[in-house]
Enzyme design. Structure first.
Site, PDB file in Angstrom:
ATOM      1  N   ARG A   1      40.099  51.055  45.445  1.00  4.58           N
ATOM      2  CA  ARG A   1      41.064  50.858  44.355  1.00  4.58           C
ATOM      3  C   ARG A   1      42.224  51.863  44.458  1.00  4.58           C
ATOM      4  O   ARG A   1      42.677  52.417  43.458  1.00  4.58           O
ATOM      5  CB  ARG A   1      40.385  51.017  42.985  1.00  4.58           C
ATOM      6  CG  ARG A   1      39.343  49.976  42.669  1.00  4.58           C
ATOM      7  CD  ARG A   1      39.940  48.575  42.600  1.00  4.58           C
ATOM      8  NE  ARG A   1      38.986  47.615  42.078  1.00  4.58           N
ATOM      9  CZ  ARG A   1      38.041  47.016  42.800  1.00  4.58           C
ATOM     10  NH1 ARG A   1      37.949  47.248  44.088  1.00  4.58           N
ATOM     11  NH2 ARG A   1      37.209  46.159  42.241  1.00  4.58           N
TER      12      ARG A   1
ATOM     13  N   GLU B   1      40.778  53.061  35.832  1.00  2.27           N
ATOM     14  CA  GLU B   1      41.400  52.299  36.914  1.00  2.27           C
ATOM     15  C   GLU B   1      42.828  51.856  36.568  1.00  2.27           C
ATOM     16  O   GLU B   1      43.717  51.954  37.408  1.00  2.27           O
ATOM     17  CB  GLU B   1      40.519  51.087  37.234  1.00  2.27           C
ATOM     18  CG  GLU B   1      40.793  50.516  38.584  1.00  2.27           C
ATOM     19  CD  GLU B   1      40.177  49.159  38.784  1.00  2.27           C
ATOM     20  OE1 GLU B   1      39.916  48.845  39.925  1.00  2.27           O
ATOM     21  OE2 GLU B   1      39.980  48.396  37.839  1.00  2.27           O
TER      22      GLU B   1
ATOM     23  N   SER C   1      37.968  45.758  35.205  1.00  3.02           N
ATOM     24  CA  SER C   1      37.170  46.986  35.148  1.00  3.02           C
ATOM     25  C   SER C   1      38.055  48.127  34.668  1.00  3.02           C
ATOM     26  O   SER C   1      39.135  48.342  35.217  1.00  3.02           O
ATOM     27  CB  SER C   1      36.645  47.362  36.537  1.00  3.02           C
ATOM     28  OG  SER C   1      35.826  46.361  37.053  1.00  3.02           O
TER      29      SER C   1
HETATM   30  N1  EPU Z   1      25.723  46.806  34.872  1.00  6.52           N
HETATM   31  C1  EPU Z   1      24.969  47.091  33.764  1.00  6.52           C
HETATM   32  N2  EPU Z   1      25.556  46.992  32.531  1.00  6.52           N
HETATM   33  C2  EPU Z   1      26.842  46.610  32.395  1.00  6.52           C
HETATM   34  C3  EPU Z   1      27.619  46.338  33.540  1.00  6.52           C
HETATM   35  C4  EPU Z   1      27.032  46.432  34.782  1.00  6.52           C
HETATM   36  O1  EPU Z   1      23.803  47.430  33.848  1.00  6.52           O
HETATM   37  O2  EPU Z   1      27.293  46.536  31.257  1.00  6.52           O
HETATM   38  C5  EPU Z   1      25.110  46.874  36.192  1.00  6.52           C
HETATM   39  C6  EPU Z   1      24.898  45.469  36.740  1.00  6.52           C
HETATM   40  O3  EPU Z   1      23.677  44.931  36.352  1.00  6.52           O
HETATM   41  C7  EPU Z   1      24.963  45.690  38.229  1.00  6.52           C
HETATM   42  C8  EPU Z   1      25.883  46.881  38.378  1.00  6.52           C
HETATM   43  O4  EPU Z   1      25.988  47.492  37.105  1.00  6.52           O
HETATM   44  O5  EPU Z   1      23.690  46.036  38.731  1.00  6.52           O
HETATM   45  C9  EPU Z   1      27.244  46.513  38.916  1.00  6.52           C
HETATM   46  O6  EPU Z   1      27.882  45.551  38.060  1.00  6.52           O
HETATM   47  P1  EPU Z   1      28.755  44.360  38.640  1.00  6.52           P
HETATM   48  O7  EPU Z   1      27.993  43.660  39.704  1.00  6.52           O
HETATM   49  O8  EPU Z   1      29.226  43.541  37.494  1.00  6.52           O
HETATM   50  O9  EPU Z   1      29.975  45.034  39.366  1.00  6.52           O
HETATM   51  P2  EPU Z   1      30.862  46.262  38.908  1.00  6.52           P
HETATM   52  O10 EPU Z   1      30.560  47.411  39.791  1.00  6.52           O
HETATM   53  O11 EPU Z   1      30.733  46.443  37.459  1.00  6.52           O
HETATM   54  C10 EPU Z   1      32.829  45.766  40.568  1.00  6.52           C
HETATM   55  C11 EPU Z   1      34.325  45.765  40.498  1.00  6.52           C
HETATM   56  C12 EPU Z   1      34.823  44.472  39.891  1.00  6.52           C
HETATM   57  C13 EPU Z   1      34.343  43.326  40.763  1.00  6.52           C
HETATM   58  C14 EPU Z   1      32.812  43.377  40.823  1.00  6.52           C
HETATM   59  C15 EPU Z   1      32.271  42.346  41.775  1.00  6.52           C
HETATM   60  C16 EPU Z   1      35.008  48.088  40.242  1.00  6.52           C
HETATM   61  C17 EPU Z   1      35.538  49.135  39.325  1.00  6.52           C
HETATM   62  N3  EPU Z   1      34.782  46.894  39.693  1.00  6.52           N
HETATM   63  O12 EPU Z   1      32.357  45.732  39.228  1.00  6.52           O
HETATM   64  O13 EPU Z   1      36.239  44.493  39.937  1.00  6.52           O
HETATM   65  O14 EPU Z   1      34.767  42.091  40.245  1.00  6.52           O
HETATM   66  O15 EPU Z   1      32.371  44.664  41.307  1.00  6.52           O
HETATM   67  O16 EPU Z   1      32.478  42.748  43.093  1.00  6.52           O
HETATM   68  O17 EPU Z   1      34.825  48.359  41.425  1.00  6.52           O
HETATM   69  C18 EPU Z   1      38.155  45.075  38.673  1.00  6.52           C
HETATM   70  O18 EPU Z   1      38.366  45.952  39.495  1.00  6.52           O
HETATM   71  O19 EPU Z   1      38.951  44.860  37.707  1.00  6.52           O
HETATM   72  C19 EPU Z   1      36.974  44.254  38.792  1.00  6.52           C
HETATM   73  C20 EPU Z   1      36.627  43.355  37.883  1.00  6.52           C
END
Ligand code: EPU
Length: 350
Positions: A164, A346, A246
């Site tokens: 990012r 972010e 995010s």
């Molecule tokens: N999780 C929780 N509780 C929550 C949210 C997440 O326990 O409220 C856990 C989920 O169960 C999962 C882990 O955290 O095990 C990761 O969550 P998720 O798969 O939704 O991905 P993320 O790390 O939250 C990142 C990117 C997103 C992208 C997704 C999919 C960043 C900051 N965010 O989210 O990007 O869509 O992976 O690849 O890296 C963005 O940058 O705006 C964005 C949406």
């Protein structure tokens, strides 16, 4: 060239925050940028480049001259035995570009479907999702130096992409001597889409889709549809509930720090990175602190994904940027107190 005074920005930021641009110029061509820079009343003003407005928090009226990028056009610029090189103008919608490449039979961007925002903003924060980052498909970009009016192009190395992150997020000189935050306006971005395409499926949510459907060798179109469905189920549509995706980056820690956290919080979601460091799921950390559904004024934490802050007041009673930042700071404090980890926002705070 038309300078629009006191232009409402509520429809131009995905949070739906109500604020004005004191002066705004719509940029339809490279020549429009040159016209601004040649205008004695405008050339020396501080400038703010606005793309799709999907990664910003407006904390008040925007005093710098807003350059709203509306340059359009998408085309195939080169085809070789190995790849297609596709160019899109900065004002195109990102998802429209992804859909257009797939309609033409050029795979590669499908994992990045439905990311809100414009093509011009995509390299700034090196957008990423479901195992693919923009830098994996990037060829080069064109931009204009907002001080000198000079047009220039950058390749991937010159963009200094990180998680990012890119040269466009840094004011001081980075390792390659460039720091372009606020200094450049991206006009066109080119993508290299390889003909020896292979699906990127290593992400848990996509593995679940494969198991559910029994499809083990999906096409790019199939992955596109899965990614759209996953995002629609998990992330709020900014057209309905204002948000900036995010809100925090996923933090990285050392193995020792991670072991320390696991000893206290065995369920912490973490991933091993290639360099031996560990990435923690910021959404999990925030969720564990009990933030889902909590609000400050009309800014809230999304109930289905704690990493996303939302405007719960809608268009009628939108949250303010101050409420969003107060909520963000409270989240940062509670995550720090419980886990000793500082979350980094972010979006760009304006
Ligand atoms: N999780 C929780 N509780 C929550 C949210 C997440 O326990 O409220 C856990 C989920 O169960 C999962 C882990 O955290 O095990 C990761 O969550 P998720 O798969 O939704 O991905 P993320 O790390 O939250 C990142 C990117 C997103 C992208 C997704 C999919 C960043 C900051 N965010 O989210 O990007 O869509 O992976 O690849 O890296 C963005 O940058 O705006 C964005 C949406």
């Amino acid at each position: 060239m038309l300078v629009e005074p006191n232009t409402p920005l509520q429809a131009h930021n995905s949070f739906g925050i109500s604020a004005k641009a004191l002066q705004l110029v719509r940029v339809h061509t490279e020549a429009d940028v040159q016209a601004v820079l040649a205008d004695t009343a405008l050339c020396n003003l501080p400038k703010f480049v606005l793309g799709g407005g999907s990664n910003i928090v407006l904390t008040g009226d925007v005093k710098p001259l807003v350059l709203k990028v509306e340059i359009k056009g998408m085309c195939l610029v080169e085809e070789t035995d190995k790849a297609w090189v596709v160019e899109a103008a900065a004002g195109e919608n990102w998802h429209d570009l992804v859909a257009w490449t797939l309609d033409n039979g050029w795979p590669g961007l499908e994992n990045l479907a439905l990311i809100p925002g414009s093509v011009g903003a995509s390299p700034v924060q090196n957008i990423g999702a479901y195992g693919v980052e923009l830098q994996d498909r990037f060829h080069s970009l064109d931009a204009i130096d907002l001080t000198t009016g000079q047009a220039f192009s950058l390749d991937a190395a010159q963009c200094a992409f990180g998680y990012r992150d890119s040269v466009f997020k840094h004011e001081s000189s980075g390792a390659n001597g460039l720091g372009l935050a606020g200094k450049a306006l991206i006009t066109r971005v080119r993508f290299l889409l390889r003909k020896d395409w292979k699906p990127v499926l290593g992400y848990l949510d996509l593995e679940r889709k494969m198991a559910e459907t029994g499809i083990s060798n999906p096409t790019a179109r199939q992955i596109f549809e899965w990614v759209c469905a996953i995002r629609q189920a998990k992330l709020p549509d900014p057209a309905i509930i204002g948000n900036a995706g995010s809100f925090f980056k996923n933090p990285t820690v050392t193995q020792d720090q991670c072991d320390d956290i696991i000893a206290r919080e065995p369920k912490v979601v973490h991933y091993l990175l290639d360099d031996g460091r560990i990435k923690l799921a910021a959404g999990w950390l925030i969720d564990a602190c009990g933030w889902k559904g909590k609000t400050v004024g009309n800014a809230g934490v999304y109930e289905k994904q704690a990493l996303v802050l939302v405007n719960v007041g809608g268009k009628e009673h939108p949250c303010t940027g101050g409420e969003v930042m107060t909520l963000a700071k409270a989240i940062q404090t509670s995550v720090y107190e419980r886990f000793g980890i500082r979350l980094e926002p972010e979006p760009v705070v304006v």
